[in-house]
Write a protein that holds these residues in place. Structure first.
Motif, mmCIF file in Angstrom:
data_model
loop_
_atom_site.group_PDB
_atom_site.id
_atom_site.type_symbol
_atom_site.label_atom_id
_atom_site.label_comp_id
_atom_site.label_asym_id
_atom_site.label_seq_id
_atom_site.Cartn_x
_atom_site.Cartn_y
_atom_site.Cartn_z
ATOM 1 N N PRO A 296 -65.139 27.019 9.089
ATOM 2 C CA PRO A 296 -65.831 27.823 10.104
ATOM 3 C C PRO A 296 -66.592 28.990 9.460
ATOM 4 C CG PRO A 296 -63.504 27.497 10.671
ATOM 5 C CD PRO A 296 -63.686 27.033 9.260
ATOM 6 N N VAL A 297 -67.762 29.272 9.982
ATOM 7 C CA VAL A 297 -68.492 30.493 9.633
ATOM 8 C C VAL A 297 -68.337 31.418 10.833
ATOM 9 C CG1 VAL A 297 -70.724 31.490 8.998
ATOM 10 C CG2 VAL A 297 -70.154 29.156 8.287
ATOM 11 N N THR A 298 -67.574 32.496 10.660
ATOM 12 C CA THR A 298 -67.291 33.331 11.834
ATOM 13 C C THR A 298 -68.556 34.010 12.345
ATOM 14 O OG1 THR A 298 -66.673 35.250 10.465
ATOM 15 C CG2 THR A 298 -64.909 33.735 11.122
ATOM 16 N N GLU A 299 -69.459 34.342 11.427
ATOM 17 C CA GLU A 299 -70.706 34.969 11.857
ATOM 18 C C GLU A 299 -71.617 33.917 12.467
ATOM 19 O OE1 GLU A 299 -73.344 38.057 9.481
ATOM 20 O OE2 GLU A 299 -73.918 36.008 9.030
ATOM 21 N N ARG B 142 -66.856 33.810 2.132
ATOM 22 C CA ARG B 142 -65.643 34.020 2.923
ATOM 23 C C ARG B 142 -64.909 35.221 2.364
ATOM 24 N NH1 ARG B 142 -62.149 28.998 3.746
ATOM 25 N NH2 ARG B 142 -61.821 29.211 1.526
ATOM 26 N N ARG C 78 -59.834 37.034 8.531
ATOM 27 C CA ARG C 78 -60.737 36.131 7.818
ATOM 28 C C ARG C 78 -62.097 36.180 8.505
ATOM 29 N NH1 ARG C 78 -58.766 30.092 7.031
ATOM 30 N NH2 ARG C 78 -57.594 31.033 5.334
ATOM 31 N N ARG C 79 -63.107 36.430 7.705
ATOM 32 C CA ARG C 79 -64.472 36.423 8.233
ATOM 33 C C ARG C 79 -65.349 35.665 7.244
ATOM 34 N NH1 ARG C 79 -61.938 38.473 11.761
ATOM 35 N NH2 ARG C 79 -62.513 40.214 13.133
ATOM 36 N N SER C 80 -66.412 35.076 7.738
ATOM 37 C CA SER C 80 -67.314 34.349 6.842
ATOM 38 C C SER C 80 -68.728 34.427 7.371
ATOM 39 C CB SER C 80 -66.860 32.895 6.695
ATOM 40 O OG SER C 80 -66.629 32.325 7.964
#
Lengths: 335, 146
Positions: free
Chosen positions: B98-101, A108, A5-7
């Motif tokens: 959450p915003v991973t970046e 996302r 999971r990346r956003s």
């Protein structure tokens, strides 16, 4: 099962971001890792059930099917049907949400899939980093460019030995040669040494009428427009480096993969930092793509060290490009 | 039934932001418009069904019941029991993602409610900007100064 999971937050209104992402075939225009892509059977790229068939720039081939698309929720879900990567049961979802505080978009991208035991971490990084995070950056850049393709790499000054007439060694001239920027499916090589073969000498002397062109030497239709060899005698040791261009896959005419290999031999005699082209045959450039190159030292005389050659995949800034040797391309004879 | 939606990006990790907003009795600590708050009947503020009773800086009193709280999804929802706003069937949800970046937080806050049609626009503006966005702006400063 691996979950990735990346956003990210994209600095553009959701309408602009979604207009691109809802098109299941748009990724080759904005994703830096994606090469040519086509929707099978001529279906529309927003038709649920359509299949995109594409090649990654590292050579992997993937077919993915659109499973769900919602303009209301800004969601696209798809799965992998076949891939040359060992990923199974891959289902991914892209979802956008509006950031009302500033005209921005929350994006996302997530998936679940299986890989062979022990390779979970490798694939989590690959998918999360080189696919999702690289995609965030690529789409943001694409939107900043207003959808135009990225500017081409600049031409690079280089030197080449050029003959414009037949004759003895005196017809050879060292001169500046442009190495133009590679286009999609092409590579640009930085060459530490250039090659000599008996055939080059024959060509220079005008004995080889069949190759009676300016593409001297190196297998006429594998090298287009590049500088060629041109010293009079091969090194006594015969030492050299084989350069194999695997030109694979006919993209637009069905799934059948075709491969064609050309081996170029370069001497170990270090010369001028020359750049050469390896490209598909000019007449069929749209149908072929170079997907990888391998360098291999040839068994040689005493003291031979292969020159340090770097090979880059095309259509990427050189800084970001992937050396082909990291992609695992190997000479077929070394297998 | 109308729906008001506000979202923002908070420049702090989601767990840190959640630690602030999950406290159903914590509005005075991170919003600019709540003067004081208590949970009725001495209930813990993370017990589903508890009621927060708070006074706005302009003097109005609002009572809200906690409907859902998820430490897994970083999400809570609540209903208005009493307020000076003149709304019916008001249910709001606050959600963090959450915003991973950049290790930041995407924050969403939305509400659905009924009101007389002629008041819809003014209430949507008041709630979307005057409450949700104002609270987000305040929250950004609070977590930045942690």
């Amino acid at each position: 099962v691996i979950r990735v999971r990346r956003s990210a937050v994209i600095d553009a209104p959701i309408e602009r971001v979604w207009a691109v992402l809802r098109d299941f075939n748009s990724h080759s225009a904005w994703h830096p890792a994606v090469g040519p892509s086509a929707i099978e059977r001529g279906e529309a790229p927003d038709q649920v059930g359509c299949v995109r068939d594409f090649t990654l720039k590292d050579g992997h081939q993937i077919r993915e099917q659109l499973l769900a698309l919602s303009d209301r929720d800004h969601v696209s879900t798809y799965c992998i049907l076949d891939a040359s990567l060992p990923m199974r049961n891959y289902v991914a979802t892209v979802q956008l949400k509006r950031v009302t505080d500033g005209e921005r978009t929350f994006w996302r991208w997530e998936s679940t899939f299986d890989v062979p035991r022990g390779r979970e971490r490798e694939f989590e990084q690959l998918v999360g980093g080189q696919v999702y995070e690289a995609g965030f950056t690529g789409l943001a850049a694409f939107l900043r460019r207003d959808g135009r393709p990225p500017p081409p790499l600049p031409a690079v000054d280089s030197q080449g030995v050029v003959a414009t007439s037949f004759g003895g060694p005196e017809v050879l001239r060292l001169q500046r040669v442009d190495a133009p920027a590679p286009r999609i499916g092409e590579v640009r090589l930085r060459q530490a040494a250039i090659g000599v073969n008996y055939i080059d000498v024959y060509i220079r002397k005008g004995l080889y009428r069949a190759l009676h062109r300016r593409r001297l030497g190196l297998g006429a239709d594998a090298v287009a427009g590049g500088p060629a060899s041109g010293v009079d005698s091969a090194p006594a040791t015969g030492a050299g480096v084989s350069l194999v261009a695997r030109v694979v896959r006919q993209f637009h005419e069905g799934a059948e993969a075709v491969s064609l290999e050309r081996v170029l031999t370069l001497p170990a005699q270090p010369t001028m930092g020359t750049l050469a082209w390896i490209s598909a045959p000019r007449a069929s450039r749209r149908r072929w793509e170079v997907v990888g190159l391998t360098l291999r030292p040839v068994p040689s005389g005493p003291g031979f060290r292969p020159p340090d050659l770097d090979v880059f995949l095309a259509y990427e800034p050189l800084e970001a490009a992937t050396p082909a040797r990291e992609l695992g391309w190997r000479h077929p004879e070394s297998a | 039934m109308i729906k008001v939606y506000t979202s923002s990006v908070i420049d702090a990790p989601a767990d840190a932001v959640w630690a602030r907003v999950r406290d159903f009795n914590g509005l005075p600590q991170w919003t600019p418009f709540v003067a004081e708050s208590r949970i009725e009947e001495g209930q813990p503020p993370d017990r589903i069904g508890c009621v927060r009773n708070f006074r706005l800086r302009d003097g109005g009193v609002i009572r809200e019941r906690l409907l859902t709280l998820s430490d897994y999804d970083y999400q809570c929802s609540y209903a208005i029991l009493e307020s000076p706003m003149g709304v019916e069937n008001y249910v709001a949800t606050l959600k963090l993602t959450p915003v991973t970046e950049g290790n930041r937080t995407f924050a969403e806050w939305w509400a659905e409610f009924d009101c007389p049609p002629e008041r819809e626009q003014a209430l949507a503006e008041q709630i979307g900007h005057g409450v949700f966005q104002a609270a987000f702006d305040s929250l950004k400063k609070v977590v930045a100064g942690r």
